[in-house]
Design a protein around this motif. Structure first.
Motif, PDB file in Angstrom:
ATOM      1  N   ALA A  47      44.831  35.762  41.804  1.00 41.12           N
ATOM      2  CA  ALA A  47      44.631  37.012  42.538  1.00 41.12           C
ATOM      3  C   ALA A  47      43.232  37.094  43.116  1.00 41.12           C
ATOM      4  N   VAL A  59      46.081  43.445  40.380  1.00 44.84           N
ATOM      5  CA  VAL A  59      47.206  42.519  40.469  1.00 44.84           C
ATOM      6  C   VAL A  59      47.689  42.148  39.074  1.00 44.84           C
ATOM      7  N   SER A  60      46.766  41.890  38.160  1.00 47.25           N
ATOM      8  CA  SER A  60      47.156  41.559  36.790  1.00 47.25           C
ATOM      9  C   SER A  60      47.852  42.737  36.116  1.00 47.25           C
ATOM     10  N   ALA A  62      49.706  44.814  37.528  1.00 47.44           N
ATOM     11  CA  ALA A  62      51.041  44.986  38.108  1.00 47.44           C
ATOM     12  C   ALA A  62      52.103  44.368  37.219  1.00 47.44           C
ATOM     13  N   VAL A 101      55.400  34.873  43.609  1.00 47.80           N
ATOM     14  CA  VAL A 101      53.956  34.625  43.488  1.00 47.80           C
ATOM     15  C   VAL A 101      53.606  33.272  44.107  1.00 47.80           C
ATOM     16  N   VAL A 110      48.873  39.365  50.397  1.00 53.35           N
ATOM     17  CA  VAL A 110      48.566  40.146  49.203  1.00 53.35           C
ATOM     18  C   VAL A 110      49.717  41.065  48.782  1.00 53.35           C
ATOM     19  N   LEU A 113      52.097  39.198  46.782  1.00 53.31           N
ATOM     20  CA  LEU A 113      51.537  38.871  45.470  1.00 53.31           C
ATOM     21  C   LEU A 113      51.734  40.030  44.498  1.00 53.31           C
ATOM     22  N   PHE A 114      51.481  41.254  44.964  1.00 56.87           N
ATOM     23  CA  PHE A 114      51.702  42.434  44.117  1.00 56.87           C
ATOM     24  C   PHE A 114      53.168  42.544  43.703  1.00 56.87           C
ATOM     25  N   MET A 117      54.060  39.831  41.100  1.00 59.34           N
ATOM     26  CA  MET A 117      53.543  40.116  39.765  1.00 59.34           C
ATOM     27  C   MET A 117      54.289  41.287  39.131  1.00 59.34           C
TER      28      MET A 117
END
Length: 438
Positions: A47, A59-60, A62, A101, A110, A113-114, A117
């Motif tokens: 991320a 992000v983590s 999420a 991911v 991005v 990516l969200f 996750m």
């Protein structure tokens, strides 16, 4: 997947079913644990590379929020159809998240990516629900130990996963995948394997079997194998119905609060400990020290879970919850007053893990046995939702507290958060309260 109880089943047949269920859950917990932890180990780094350091924490988080929210539909499926389809859906959702991911790493988009996750948290939702699956057919005297055995299996996956992360990255670099995308590809494969094993081997479904035996009565007489009628099952599948049951049962309230508060305190202190260590360790040493301290913390969380389960069965659920509370308070005191002493801070994090283990194992066992089998998955889903949201909130707030007032203040506030649980655990149970499993 819901009608796998076609033959009559008498009570003596439950023991071999439970043994097979525990063996399967133990193996899939290791596989699923590896799948989830590989991604978690590199998620923040990926991320940060794609979205920047400021966004990496969100992000983590999420994945944590996704796992908590997914508990709602997963437990609805379990209420209507049984454990097997619910676990399969959760694992496959996590696998789909891992694949997204990877795609986000390739496209460097991005929002994708969200989303990835968020769905990736499904793997953790499945791992959490597995501990409840172990209790469905357990005899009362062994519920704590058998639940803790599945919690303990997470240790193997958590220890092995970091080694697989570097291997996965090296393996997939030849496929043209970006750096740090490979571990999520391996995560997706591991979660698919866990889903396949559950789909093929979790037969008969332990929750449906428990319902059938409950309907047959204490004598264990055979009864017609049925799935709950759709209208009845749907009424029992919602969070509102689960909350109604929990509110009416003091033991269930204690179980759900014990799990949530223990997780809140653990996350609040744990996530800011690396920041605290960085105050007196330079960049060359801090990662090594953080790894050692957090390894001791994880050992406290999982490695001694069977001891917590044994004590839960021997001395009682409330006693172990209170013991876990005592360990959490001791952890806050030791860590908060450790100053710049790494060894003392490590001891505090180890105690923090032990306290979490006690509240998690005893609270989950108490919650499961305090509600009727028909509503049990929904209540367990409510517990996981509450626990996940409490942890996410604690992680989000803890950084602001440390920045404004410092790490010792954070540990003090975490200790204060435990006190309502103490009051609830010491409150006498009203005579005639519906605290026993129907």
């Amino acid at each position: 997947m819901a009608t796998d109880l076609a033959a009559p089943l008498a009570a003596p047949d439950v023991a071999p079913i439970q043994r097979r269920t525990l063996r399967l859950l133990f193996v899939t917990q290791i596989i699923g644990g590896i799948g989830v932890t590989i991604g978690v180990a590199v998620g923040a780094l990926l991320a940060s590379d794609i979205a920047g350091t400021a966004v990496a924490g969100l992000v983590s988080s999420a994945a944590v929020v996704g796992g908590a929210l997914l508990a709602v539909p997963v437990t609805r499926i379990m209420t209507v159809r049984g454990r097997r389809p619910g676990l399969v859906v959760a694992y496959l959702t996590g696998a789909a998240g891992g694949a997204l991911v990877v795609l986000a790493a390739v496209t460097r988009w991005v929002p994708l990516l969200f989303l990835g996750m968020l769905l990736f948290g499904g793997g953790n939702a499945a791992n959490l629900q597995a501990r409840y699956t172990a209790v469905d057919l357990a005899v009362p005297a062994r519920r704590g130990r058998q639940l803790s055995l599945i919690v303990w299996a997470t240790t193997i996956g958590a220890v092995a996963a970091p080694n697989f992360a570097s291997l996965a990255d090296r393996t997939t670099s030849g496929w043209g995948l970006p750096t740090l995308a490979g571990p999520f590809a391996f995560s997706a494969v591991a979660l698919v394997l866990a889903a396949g094993a559950i789909l093929a081997l979790l037969r008969p479904d332990p929750l449906l079997t428990a319902r059938r035996l409950a309907a047959a009565g204490p004598a264990g007489a055979t009864a017609t194998p049925v799935v709950a009628p759709p209208s009845t099952a749907r009424r029992a599948a919602g969070m509102r119905a689960a909350w109604t049951v929990v509110r009416a049962r003091p033991a269930a309230r204690l179980g759900i609060v014990a799990v949530a508060v223990g997780h809140l305190v653990m996350v609040a202190v744990m996530v800011m400990t690396p920041v605290r260590l960085h105050e007196w360790h330079d960049d060359a040493d801090v990662l090594r020290v953080v790894g050692l301290v957090l390894s001791l913390h994880i050992a406290g969380m999982y490695a001694l879970a069977p001891v917590a389960g044994w004590l839960t069965d021997r001395v009682g659920r409330r006693a172990v919850i209170l013991g876990g509370v005592g360990l959490l308070l001791a952890a806050c005191a030791v860590a908060g007053t450790a100053g710049h002493h790494t060894a003392r801070l490590s001891a505090g994090l180890f105690l923090l893990g032990l306290g979490w283990s006690g509240t998690m194992v005893a609270g989950s066992t108490l919650l499961s046995e305090s509600v009727p089998v028909g509503i049990r998955p929904s209540v367990q889903g409510l517990s996981d939702l509450t626990m996940g949201l409490a942890g996410a909130a604690a992680g989000a707030v803890s950084g602001f507290v440390v920045e404004a007032a410092g790490y010792p203040v954070l540990t003090g506030l975490a200790a204060v958060a435990v006190l309502p649980l103490v009051t609830l655990a010491l409150r006498p149970v009203p005579v005639g309260a519906p605290d026993e499993e129907d």
